[in-house]
Design an enzyme around this catalytic site. Structure first.
Site, PDB file in Angstrom:
ATOM      1  N   GLY A 116     -52.162   3.658 -14.678  1.00  0.00           N
ATOM      2  CA  GLY A 116     -53.556   3.411 -14.309  1.00  0.00           C
ATOM      3  C   GLY A 116     -54.591   3.872 -15.316  1.00  0.00           C
ATOM      4  O   GLY A 116     -55.744   4.103 -14.949  1.00  0.00           O
TER       5      GLY A 116
ATOM      6  N   ARG B 160     -42.524 -13.899  -2.478  1.00  0.00           N
ATOM      7  CA  ARG B 160     -43.654 -13.528  -3.340  1.00  0.00           C
ATOM      8  C   ARG B 160     -44.976 -13.949  -2.687  1.00  0.00           C
ATOM      9  O   ARG B 160     -45.947 -13.212  -2.676  1.00  0.00           O
ATOM     10  CB  ARG B 160     -43.479 -14.213  -4.698  1.00  0.00           C
ATOM     11  CG  ARG B 160     -44.425 -13.730  -5.768  1.00  0.00           C
ATOM     12  CD  ARG B 160     -44.116 -14.373  -7.101  1.00  0.00           C
ATOM     13  NE  ARG B 160     -42.782 -14.071  -7.587  1.00  0.00           N
ATOM     14  CZ  ARG B 160     -42.429 -12.921  -8.161  1.00  0.00           C
ATOM     15  NH1 ARG B 160     -43.314 -11.966  -8.327  1.00  0.00           N
ATOM     16  NH2 ARG B 160     -41.197 -12.722  -8.571  1.00  0.00           N
TER      17      ARG B 160
ATOM     18  N   ARG C   9     -46.001  -7.275 -11.364  1.00  0.00           N
ATOM     19  CA  ARG C   9     -45.453  -8.347 -10.540  1.00  0.00           C
ATOM     20  C   ARG C   9     -46.044  -9.681 -10.982  1.00  0.00           C
ATOM     21  O   ARG C   9     -47.222  -9.752 -11.345  1.00  0.00           O
ATOM     22  CB  ARG C   9     -45.849  -8.139  -9.069  1.00  0.00           C
ATOM     23  CG  ARG C   9     -45.375  -6.853  -8.466  1.00  0.00           C
ATOM     24  CD  ARG C   9     -43.967  -6.926  -7.977  1.00  0.00           C
ATOM     25  NE  ARG C   9     -43.739  -8.044  -7.077  1.00  0.00           N
ATOM     26  CZ  ARG C   9     -42.549  -8.561  -6.814  1.00  0.00           C
ATOM     27  NH1 ARG C   9     -41.479  -8.071  -7.410  1.00  0.00           N
ATOM     28  NH2 ARG C   9     -42.407  -9.567  -5.976  1.00  0.00           N
TER      29      ARG C   9
ATOM     30  N   ASN D  61     -56.484 -10.320 -16.753  1.00  0.00           N
ATOM     31  CA  ASN D  61     -55.381  -9.418 -17.076  1.00  0.00           C
ATOM     32  C   ASN D  61     -55.604  -8.849 -18.472  1.00  0.00           C
ATOM     33  O   ASN D  61     -56.259  -9.470 -19.307  1.00  0.00           O
ATOM     34  CB  ASN D  61     -54.061 -10.200 -17.059  1.00  0.00           C
ATOM     35  CG  ASN D  61     -52.862  -9.325 -17.379  1.00  0.00           C
ATOM     36  OD1 ASN D  61     -52.734  -8.210 -16.880  1.00  0.00           O
ATOM     37  ND2 ASN D  61     -51.971  -9.822 -18.234  1.00  0.00           N
TER      38      ASN D  61
ATOM     39  N   HIS E 240     -53.363  -7.432 -21.807  1.00  0.00           N
ATOM     40  CA  HIS E 240     -52.008  -7.449 -22.349  1.00  0.00           C
ATOM     41  C   HIS E 240     -52.021  -6.800 -23.733  1.00  0.00           C
ATOM     42  O   HIS E 240     -52.918  -7.069 -24.539  1.00  0.00           O
ATOM     43  CB  HIS E 240     -51.501  -8.892 -22.447  1.00  0.00           C
ATOM     44  CG  HIS E 240     -50.097  -8.971 -22.951  1.00  0.00           C
ATOM     45  ND1 HIS E 240     -49.013  -8.662 -22.163  1.00  0.00           N
ATOM     46  CD2 HIS E 240     -49.614  -9.275 -24.176  1.00  0.00           C
ATOM     47  CE1 HIS E 240     -47.904  -8.779 -22.880  1.00  0.00           C
ATOM     48  NE2 HIS E 240     -48.237  -9.164 -24.104  1.00  0.00           N
TER      49      HIS E 240
ATOM     50  N   GLU F 107     -50.836 -19.742 -13.989  1.00  0.00           N
ATOM     51  CA  GLU F 107     -49.516 -19.639 -13.348  1.00  0.00           C
ATOM     52  C   GLU F 107     -48.435 -19.103 -14.284  1.00  0.00           C
ATOM     53  O   GLU F 107     -47.369 -18.716 -13.834  1.00  0.00           O
ATOM     54  CB  GLU F 107     -49.067 -21.008 -12.797  1.00  0.00           C
ATOM     55  CG  GLU F 107     -49.829 -21.488 -11.577  1.00  0.00           C
ATOM     56  CD  GLU F 107     -51.206 -22.029 -11.937  1.00  0.00           C
ATOM     57  OE1 GLU F 107     -51.479 -22.245 -13.149  1.00  0.00           O
ATOM     58  OE2 GLU F 107     -52.030 -22.205 -11.022  1.00  0.00           O
TER      59      GLU F 107
ATOM     60  N   VAL G 296     -46.808 -16.539 -17.397  1.00  0.00           N
ATOM     61  CA  VAL G 296     -46.875 -15.112 -17.724  1.00  0.00           C
ATOM     62  C   VAL G 296     -47.717 -14.885 -18.983  1.00  0.00           C
ATOM     63  O   VAL G 296     -47.461 -15.513 -20.017  1.00  0.00           O
ATOM     64  CB  VAL G 296     -45.446 -14.556 -17.973  1.00  0.00           C
ATOM     65  CG1 VAL G 296     -45.516 -13.080 -18.387  1.00  0.00           C
ATOM     66  CG2 VAL G 296     -44.602 -14.711 -16.730  1.00  0.00           C
ATOM     67  N   ASP G 297     -48.708 -13.982 -18.888  1.00  0.00           N
ATOM     68  CA  ASP G 297     -49.544 -13.615 -20.037  1.00  0.00           C
ATOM     69  C   ASP G 297     -50.083 -14.854 -20.758  1.00  0.00           C
ATOM     70  O   ASP G 297     -50.059 -14.952 -21.989  1.00  0.00           O
ATOM     71  CB  ASP G 297     -48.762 -12.717 -21.020  1.00  0.00           C
ATOM     72  CG  ASP G 297     -48.328 -11.421 -20.340  1.00  0.00           C
ATOM     73  OD1 ASP G 297     -49.090 -10.908 -19.518  1.00  0.00           O
ATOM     74  OD2 ASP G 297     -47.223 -10.947 -20.621  1.00  0.00           O
TER      75      ASP G 297
ATOM     76  N   GLU H 267     -57.557  -1.218 -25.703  1.00  0.00           N
ATOM     77  CA  GLU H 267     -57.559  -1.815 -24.355  1.00  0.00           C
ATOM     78  C   GLU H 267     -58.694  -1.236 -23.519  1.00  0.00           C
ATOM     79  O   GLU H 267     -59.417  -1.959 -22.826  1.00  0.00           O
ATOM     80  CB  GLU H 267     -56.230  -1.530 -23.642  1.00  0.00           C
ATOM     81  CG  GLU H 267     -55.036  -2.245 -24.232  1.00  0.00           C
ATOM     82  CD  GLU H 267     -53.776  -2.013 -23.404  1.00  0.00           C
ATOM     83  OE1 GLU H 267     -53.852  -1.976 -22.160  1.00  0.00           O
ATOM     84  OE2 GLU H 267     -52.692  -1.864 -24.000  1.00  0.00           O
TER      85      GLU H 267
HETATM   86  C1  GRF Z   1     -51.202  -1.602 -20.598  1.00  0.00           C
HETATM   87  O1  GRF Z   1     -50.650  -1.498 -21.885  1.00  0.00           O
HETATM   88  C2  GRF Z   1     -51.553  -3.034 -20.286  1.00  0.00           C
HETATM   89  O2  GRF Z   1     -51.971  -3.760 -21.401  1.00  0.00           O
HETATM   90  C3  GRF Z   1     -50.264  -3.577 -19.769  1.00  0.00           C
HETATM   91  O3  GRF Z   1     -49.693  -2.526 -19.021  1.00  0.00           O
HETATM   92  C4  GRF Z   1     -50.191  -1.276 -19.514  1.00  0.00           C
HETATM   93  C5  GRF Z   1     -50.794  -0.586 -18.355  1.00  0.00           C
HETATM   94  O4  GRF Z   1     -51.218   0.716 -18.669  1.00  0.00           O
HETATM   95  N1  GRF Z   1     -50.465  -4.789 -19.006  1.00  0.00           N
HETATM   96  P1  GRF Z   1     -52.091   1.530 -17.641  1.00  0.00           P
HETATM   97  O5  GRF Z   1     -51.318   1.557 -16.309  1.00  0.00           O
HETATM   98  O6  GRF Z   1     -53.420   0.864 -17.498  1.00  0.00           O
HETATM   99  O7  GRF Z   1     -52.193   2.905 -18.224  1.00  0.00           O
END
Ligand code: GRF
Length: 208
Positions: free
Chosen positions: A19, A72, A98, A114, A116, A149, A151-152, A181
């Site tokens: 988190g 799901r 998920r 999201n 990534h 739909e 992934v990434d 990030e």
């Molecule tokens: C991050 O590297 C994010 O890009 C990826 O999962 C990781 C999550 O890290 N999708 P956190 O739980 O926010 O610390």
């Protein structure tokens, strides 16, 4: 003094683990750089460290264990009910491990984003930092994108490049990318709420 009008920029955040992105978003809001409110944090894992951290900051949390739903989509319907009851406008995936059902993605079309840890479309999926090192790229980074739909996949809102150093391990690269990030996720959320973003085919217009 008149009461401050509560922000209607309500966010729901889905997590599975640590988190740190969630906390970075909360920090940005607390510092006054992001006019939004995290209305609800949901984890599919009861032991996710991010849950306790969110609670410690007074953010409502919920555990919806995917193992208690046979499919799901049934799991995702529970997520949707909780997110809609909380009145969220934007759903942020922050280390949510998920896959989302097509039903969920369609229900919240254009309202799920999201983060990534690579420069997509390179290195989708798990262990993106290891993939980058093994491919020998000099630059990797992170991407905030709308969720579709796949992934990434999905239209890209913001990216930040991070150098890959000769002696990088997946862990050292991940730590450097994580700093980026934490910076771009909040900026992407602010862009979303600015109302300036438009999805045109595969592209997002209004972010640059
Ligand atoms: C991050 O590297 C994010 O890009 C990826 O999962 C990781 C999550 O890290 N999708 P956190 O739980 O926010 O610390």
């Amino acid at each position: 003094m008149p009461e401050r009008t509560p922000s209607r920029n309500l966010i729901g955040i889905l997590i599975s683990g640590r988190g740190s992105n969630l906390l970075a978003i909360l920090d940005r809001i607390a510092a006054g750089y992001l006019d939004a409110q995290v209305a609800l944090v949901i984890s599919n894992e009861g032991r996710a460290a991010g849950l306790a951290a969110a609670r410690a900051r007074g953010v409502p949390t919920l555990v919806i264990d995917h193992r208690s739903s046979p499919t799901r989509e049934e799991h995702d319907r529970k997520l949707a009910d909780a997110l809609e009851a909380a009145g969220v406008r934007l759903i942020c995936l922050a280390g949510y491990m998920r896959l989302l059902s097509a039903w969920f993605v369609d229900r919240f079309k254009g309202r799920i984003i999201n983060i990534h840890p690579s420069l997509l479309p390179s290195f989708p999926g798990t262990e993106a930092q290891r993939q980058a090192i093994e491919a020998g790229v000099r630059l990797s980074g992170c991407t905030v994108h709308f969720v579709d739909e796949q992934v990434d996949s999905g239209p890209i809102i913001l990216q930040e490049a991070v150098p890959v150093l000769d002696d990088d391990t997946p862990e050292s690269l991940a730590a450097r990318i994580l700093e980026a990030e934490h910076e771009i996720y909040g900026r992407a959320i602010a862009l979303f709420f600015s109302g300036r973003l438009r999805i045109v085919g595969r592209r997002v217009v209004g972010a640059a």
